[in-house]
Write a protein that holds these residues in place. Structure first.
Motif, PDB file in Angstrom:
ATOM      1  N   THR A 123       8.175 -13.374  18.775  1.00  0.00           N
ATOM      2  CA  THR A 123       8.276 -14.802  19.097  1.00  0.00           C
ATOM      3  C   THR A 123       7.725 -15.124  20.484  1.00  0.00           C
ATOM      4  O   THR A 123       7.790 -16.262  20.930  1.00  0.00           O
ATOM      5  CB  THR A 123       9.742 -15.267  19.030  1.00  0.00           C
ATOM      6  N   SER A 124       7.178 -14.117  21.144  1.00  0.00           N
ATOM      7  CA  SER A 124       6.716 -14.320  22.521  1.00  0.00           C
ATOM      8  C   SER A 124       5.372 -15.018  22.601  1.00  0.00           C
ATOM      9  O   SER A 124       4.944 -15.385  23.691  1.00  0.00           O
ATOM     10  CB  SER A 124       6.619 -12.963  23.228  1.00  0.00           C
ATOM     11  N   SER A 125       4.701 -15.186  21.467  1.00  0.00           N
ATOM     12  CA  SER A 125       3.357 -15.766  21.507  1.00  0.00           C
ATOM     13  C   SER A 125       3.042 -16.468  20.196  1.00  0.00           C
ATOM     14  O   SER A 125       3.629 -16.150  19.152  1.00  0.00           O
ATOM     15  CB  SER A 125       2.326 -14.664  21.739  1.00  0.00           C
ATOM     16  N   ILE A 126       2.086 -17.383  20.258  1.00  0.00           N
ATOM     17  CA  ILE A 126       1.548 -17.997  19.047  1.00  0.00           C
ATOM     18  C   ILE A 126       0.439 -17.120  18.472  1.00  0.00           C
ATOM     19  O   ILE A 126      -0.025 -16.177  19.101  1.00  0.00           O
ATOM     20  CB  ILE A 126       0.975 -19.409  19.327  1.00  0.00           C
ATOM     21  N   ASN A 127       0.040 -17.480  17.250  1.00  0.00           N
ATOM     22  CA  ASN A 127      -1.128 -16.883  16.597  1.00  0.00           C
ATOM     23  C   ASN A 127      -1.028 -15.364  16.458  1.00  0.00           C
ATOM     24  O   ASN A 127      -1.937 -14.616  16.841  1.00  0.00           O
ATOM     25  CB  ASN A 127      -2.411 -17.297  17.320  1.00  0.00           C
ATOM     26  N   ILE A 128       0.101 -14.949  15.886  1.00  0.00           N
ATOM     27  CA  ILE A 128       0.343 -13.532  15.583  1.00  0.00           C
ATOM     28  C   ILE A 128       0.378 -13.362  14.070  1.00  0.00           C
ATOM     29  O   ILE A 128       1.014 -14.144  13.354  1.00  0.00           O
ATOM     30  CB  ILE A 128       1.702 -13.067  16.164  1.00  0.00           C
ATOM     31  N   ALA A 129      -0.313 -12.325  13.582  1.00  0.00           N
ATOM     32  CA  ALA A 129      -0.208 -11.938  12.175  1.00  0.00           C
ATOM     33  C   ALA A 129       0.168 -10.460  12.101  1.00  0.00           C
ATOM     34  O   ALA A 129       0.125  -9.745  13.113  1.00  0.00           O
ATOM     35  CB  ALA A 129      -1.525 -12.190  11.444  1.00  0.00           C
ATOM     36  N   TYR A 130       0.531 -10.027  10.903  1.00  0.00           N
ATOM     37  CA  TYR A 130       1.056  -8.674  10.709  1.00  0.00           C
ATOM     38  C   TYR A 130       0.185  -7.942   9.695  1.00  0.00           C
ATOM     39  O   TYR A 130      -0.305  -8.533   8.721  1.00  0.00           O
ATOM     40  CB  TYR A 130       2.511  -8.755  10.243  1.00  0.00           C
ATOM     41  N   THR A 131       0.036  -6.651   9.918  1.00  0.00           N
ATOM     42  CA  THR A 131      -0.897  -5.860   9.120  1.00  0.00           C
ATOM     43  C   THR A 131      -0.275  -5.381   7.820  1.00  0.00           C
ATOM     44  O   THR A 131       0.801  -4.772   7.819  1.00  0.00           O
ATOM     45  CB  THR A 131      -1.358  -4.621   9.915  1.00  0.00           C
ATOM     46  N   LEU A 132      -1.003  -5.609   6.726  1.00  0.00           N
ATOM     47  CA  LEU A 132      -0.655  -5.058   5.421  1.00  0.00           C
ATOM     48  C   LEU A 132      -1.827  -4.219   4.943  1.00  0.00           C
ATOM     49  O   LEU A 132      -2.937  -4.735   4.791  1.00  0.00           O
ATOM     50  CB  LEU A 132      -0.401  -6.197   4.418  1.00  0.00           C
ATOM     51  N   HIS A 133      -1.602  -2.923   4.728  1.00  0.00           N
ATOM     52  CA  HIS A 133      -2.638  -2.046   4.184  1.00  0.00           C
ATOM     53  C   HIS A 133      -2.239  -1.589   2.790  1.00  0.00           C
ATOM     54  O   HIS A 133      -1.086  -1.245   2.555  1.00  0.00           O
ATOM     55  CB  HIS A 133      -2.822  -0.804   5.059  1.00  0.00           C
ATOM     56  N   PHE A 134      -3.212  -1.576   1.879  1.00  0.00           N
ATOM     57  CA  PHE A 134      -2.941  -0.975   0.572  1.00  0.00           C
ATOM     58  C   PHE A 134      -4.135  -0.170   0.106  1.00  0.00           C
ATOM     59  O   PHE A 134      -5.281  -0.439   0.504  1.00  0.00           O
ATOM     60  CB  PHE A 134      -2.600  -2.059  -0.466  1.00  0.00           C
ATOM     61  N   TYR A 135      -3.858   0.817  -0.718  1.00  0.00           N
ATOM     62  CA  TYR A 135      -4.888   1.571  -1.423  1.00  0.00           C
ATOM     63  C   TYR A 135      -4.578   1.445  -2.909  1.00  0.00           C
ATOM     64  O   TYR A 135      -3.497   1.796  -3.365  1.00  0.00           O
ATOM     65  CB  TYR A 135      -4.935   3.022  -0.918  1.00  0.00           C
ATOM     66  N   ALA A 136      -5.543   0.876  -3.635  1.00  0.00           N
ATOM     67  CA  ALA A 136      -5.271   0.338  -4.971  1.00  0.00           C
ATOM     68  C   ALA A 136      -4.731   1.368  -5.951  1.00  0.00           C
ATOM     69  O   ALA A 136      -3.894   1.036  -6.796  1.00  0.00           O
ATOM     70  CB  ALA A 136      -6.543  -0.299  -5.529  1.00  0.00           C
ATOM     71  N   ALA A 137      -5.202   2.609  -5.853  1.00  0.00           N
ATOM     72  CA  ALA A 137      -4.750   3.611  -6.817  1.00  0.00           C
ATOM     73  C   ALA A 137      -3.361   4.145  -6.479  1.00  0.00           C
ATOM     74  O   ALA A 137      -2.724   4.800  -7.311  1.00  0.00           O
ATOM     75  CB  ALA A 137      -5.751   4.763  -6.894  1.00  0.00           C
ATOM     76  N   SER A 138      -2.873   3.880  -5.284  1.00  0.00           N
ATOM     77  CA  SER A 138      -1.566   4.384  -4.860  1.00  0.00           C
ATOM     78  C   SER A 138      -0.506   3.299  -4.781  1.00  0.00           C
ATOM     79  O   SER A 138       0.673   3.550  -5.053  1.00  0.00           O
ATOM     80  CB  SER A 138      -1.661   5.026  -3.468  1.00  0.00           C
ATOM     81  N   HIS A 139      -0.889   2.120  -4.350  1.00  0.00           N
ATOM     82  CA  HIS A 139       0.070   1.070  -3.999  1.00  0.00           C
ATOM     83  C   HIS A 139      -0.090  -0.120  -4.934  1.00  0.00           C
ATOM     84  O   HIS A 139      -1.188  -0.663  -5.051  1.00  0.00           O
ATOM     85  CB  HIS A 139      -0.139   0.626  -2.547  1.00  0.00           C
ATOM     86  N   LYS A 140       1.027  -0.510  -5.534  1.00  0.00           N
ATOM     87  CA  LYS A 140       0.936  -1.566  -6.534  1.00  0.00           C
ATOM     88  C   LYS A 140       2.072  -2.575  -6.362  1.00  0.00           C
ATOM     89  O   LYS A 140       2.275  -3.096  -5.266  1.00  0.00           O
ATOM     90  CB  LYS A 140       0.853  -0.940  -7.928  1.00  0.00           C
ATOM     91  N   ALA A 141       2.784  -2.855  -7.432  1.00  0.00           N
ATOM     92  CA  ALA A 141       3.744  -3.972  -7.421  1.00  0.00           C
ATOM     93  C   ALA A 141       4.817  -3.834  -6.338  1.00  0.00           C
ATOM     94  O   ALA A 141       5.229  -4.838  -5.740  1.00  0.00           O
ATOM     95  CB  ALA A 141       4.398  -4.106  -8.796  1.00  0.00           C
ATOM     96  N   SER A 142       5.280  -2.625  -6.074  1.00  0.00           N
ATOM     97  CA  SER A 142       6.366  -2.493  -5.093  1.00  0.00           C
ATOM     98  C   SER A 142       5.892  -2.875  -3.692  1.00  0.00           C
ATOM     99  O   SER A 142       6.669  -3.429  -2.894  1.00  0.00           O
ATOM    100  CB  SER A 142       6.944  -1.077  -5.107  1.00  0.00           C
ATOM    101  N   LEU A 143       4.643  -2.607  -3.385  1.00  0.00           N
ATOM    102  CA  LEU A 143       4.122  -3.021  -2.072  1.00  0.00           C
ATOM    103  C   LEU A 143       3.866  -4.532  -2.037  1.00  0.00           C
ATOM    104  O   LEU A 143       4.113  -5.183  -1.019  1.00  0.00           O
ATOM    105  CB  LEU A 143       2.854  -2.237  -1.722  1.00  0.00           C
ATOM    106  N   ARG A 144       3.418  -5.077  -3.154  1.00  0.00           N
ATOM    107  CA  ARG A 144       3.275  -6.545  -3.192  1.00  0.00           C
ATOM    108  C   ARG A 144       4.624  -7.234  -3.043  1.00  0.00           C
ATOM    109  O   ARG A 144       4.727  -8.325  -2.471  1.00  0.00           O
ATOM    110  CB  ARG A 144       2.573  -6.987  -4.488  1.00  0.00           C
ATOM    111  N   SER A 145       5.662  -6.579  -3.528  1.00  0.00           N
ATOM    112  CA  SER A 145       7.011  -7.137  -3.355  1.00  0.00           C
ATOM    113  C   SER A 145       7.389  -7.201  -1.874  1.00  0.00           C
ATOM    114  O   SER A 145       7.989  -8.180  -1.405  1.00  0.00           O
ATOM    115  CB  SER A 145       8.017  -6.284  -4.142  1.00  0.00           C
ATOM    116  N   LYS A 146       7.034  -6.165  -1.124  1.00  0.00           N
ATOM    117  CA  LYS A 146       7.270  -6.196   0.329  1.00  0.00           C
ATOM    118  C   LYS A 146       6.492  -7.348   0.970  1.00  0.00           C
ATOM    119  O   LYS A 146       7.002  -8.049   1.849  1.00  0.00           O
ATOM    120  CB  LYS A 146       6.811  -4.878   0.971  1.00  0.00           C
ATOM    121  N   ALA A 147       5.250  -7.512   0.515  1.00  0.00           N
ATOM    122  CA  ALA A 147       4.430  -8.598   1.066  1.00  0.00           C
ATOM    123  C   ALA A 147       5.052  -9.953   0.753  1.00  0.00           C
ATOM    124  O   ALA A 147       5.092 -10.845   1.619  1.00  0.00           O
ATOM    125  CB  ALA A 147       3.010  -8.512   0.504  1.00  0.00           C
ATOM    126  N   SER A 148       5.550 -10.104  -0.443  1.00  0.00           N
ATOM    127  CA  SER A 148       6.174 -11.378  -0.821  1.00  0.00           C
ATOM    128  C   SER A 148       7.417 -11.644   0.013  1.00  0.00           C
ATOM    129  O   SER A 148       7.663 -12.791   0.418  1.00  0.00           O
ATOM    130  CB  SER A 148       6.527 -11.366  -2.312  1.00  0.00           C
TER     131      SER A 148
END
Ligand code: MG
Length: 380
Positions: free
Chosen positions: A267-292
């Motif tokens: 909360t110390s600054s504006i214009n901050i985003a967070y990194t989401l990395h996926f590799y399609a053959a390894s990461h699927k619905a459960s990682l999208r659930s975290k993103a949601s």
């Protein structure tokens, strides 16, 4: 990608020699833009984004940038963050392009850090984004070879500005908290050179590790006690110079635990985003659930790295899973950079071995992954 790569001495020597001259040229330019391009590098704003209540109206991108720099600097729209959305010129949208491979001297991927490659992916791939993945602590990276690694980044950033593209300056480390002083020095230099350019995005920590690897009790502690304090200090250094450009912060477990970050956002600054990395053959619905979950908690996500294959960077292309992920990104306005624009003999590489370091690639210069990814980027 979690794999570390081997060092190749002969290439290192060749590149060290050739880049000495390059480095001095690039630094004299000091972020200057030729601004000759005519195409807008603007974001695709056709998403049907679900944008939940943007309570934190932090989009006041005090657009002092791009007014005083002249040239083509104003041809990309300033990025801001409002709630869980990344905005381009105030409108919801997303951008896409490739990530270069580790910049490390002698690893092979550094040969693609050229202005010709950047121009080619703009012209031929319709890329609006490129990521410079500057290796830090790993062999041949910035810590041991700062001049050459920085020169590679500078060449790519200057080329992105000249081609009206966005560019991510990535501190590509799994141990950034051990190099906080160096990170602050580096990003201070980058902010001084490029803070006026709306093209530039700072990614201050590629992939933090998880609890077992860091010796902390759980991944919440990794975020609260390790990543967040590092990020707040590096952000403060950047913001002392550049008040507004987007800063992207890595998340625990190789930038997968975005849900954990969303429980205690910065909360110390504006214009901050967070990194989401996926590799399609390894990461699927459960990682999208975290993103949601993270989006529901009102933080903005940016996929600074993703692959069509497994998390190792190798294996077969999973086109179906890739398609599901891209639909998810479209729906939620998530920007992305594909790993990796390189010719190493592994599944994630977009280029066939020996592809030119000057672009001008034919269809046969692209791998199965590269062909799929080019199609995605072209039509994003
Ligand atoms: Mg700025």
């Amino acid at each position: 990608m979690q794999q570390v790569n081997t060092f190749s001495a002969p290439l290192a020597l060749i590149y060290r020699l050739s880049l000495i001259a390059l480095a001095s040229l690039a630094f004299s330019a000091c972020g200057g833009s030729s601004g000759e391009g005519s195409n807008s590098g603007g974001a695709n704003s056709s998403t049907s984004s679900s944008s939940s209540s943007s309570s934190s109206s932090s989009s006041s991108s005090s657009s002092s940038s791009s007014s005083s720099t002249g040239g083509g600097a104003a041809l990309v729209k300033p990025i801001s963050v409002s709630g869980n959305q990344i905005l381009f010129g105030g409108a919801v949208g997303s951008i896409a392009g490739p990530s270069l491979f580790w910049s490390n001297t002698g690893w092979g991927g550094e040969k693609y850090y050229t202005k010709e490659v950047v121009a080619w992916i703009k012209q031929n791939w319709n890329a609006t984004l490129v990521r410079a993945a500057m290796g830090v602590d790993a062999n041949g990276g910035y810590i041991s070879d700062p001049a050459n690694n920085k020169a590679r980044v500078v060449e790519v950033v200057d080329a992105a500005i000249a081609n009206n593209m966005y560019v991510i300056i990535d501190w590509h480390s799994h141990h950034a908290e051990d190099y906080q002083t160096e990170a602050i020095d580096f990003f201070t230099e980058m902010a001084n050179a490029y803070g006026e350019y709306d093209n530039v995005i700072y990614e201050i920590y590629n992939e933090p590790l998880n609890a077992s690897e860091t010796g902390l009790s759980n991944n919440t502690a990794v975020w609260n006690d390790l990543i967040k304090p590092y990020a707040e200090d590096v952000i403060a250094a950047i913001r002392a110079i550049d008040p507004d450009n987007l800063i992207i912060v890595g998340t625990p477990s190789w930038s997968q635990d975005v849900d954990i970050a969303s429980n205690n956002p910065i909360t110390s600054s504006i214009n901050i985003a967070y990194t989401l990395h996926f590799y399609a053959a390894s990461h699927k619905a459960s990682l999208r659930s975290k993103a949601s979950t993270a989006l529901d908690n009102n933080i903005a996500l940016f996929a600074t790295e993703w692959g069509t294959v497994t998390y190792t960077g190798d294996g077969d292309v999973d086109a179906s899973s890739t398609d599901t992920w891209m639909s998810f990104f479209k729906t939620h306005g998530i920007s992305h950079a594909n790993w990796a624009l390189n010719d190493k003999s592994e599944g994630a590489s977009a280029l066939a071995p020996g592809a030119s370091a000057s672009g001008n690639w034919s269809a046969s210069d692209l791998t199965e992954s590269g062909t799929l990814v080019k199609g995605i980027i072209e039509s994003w």
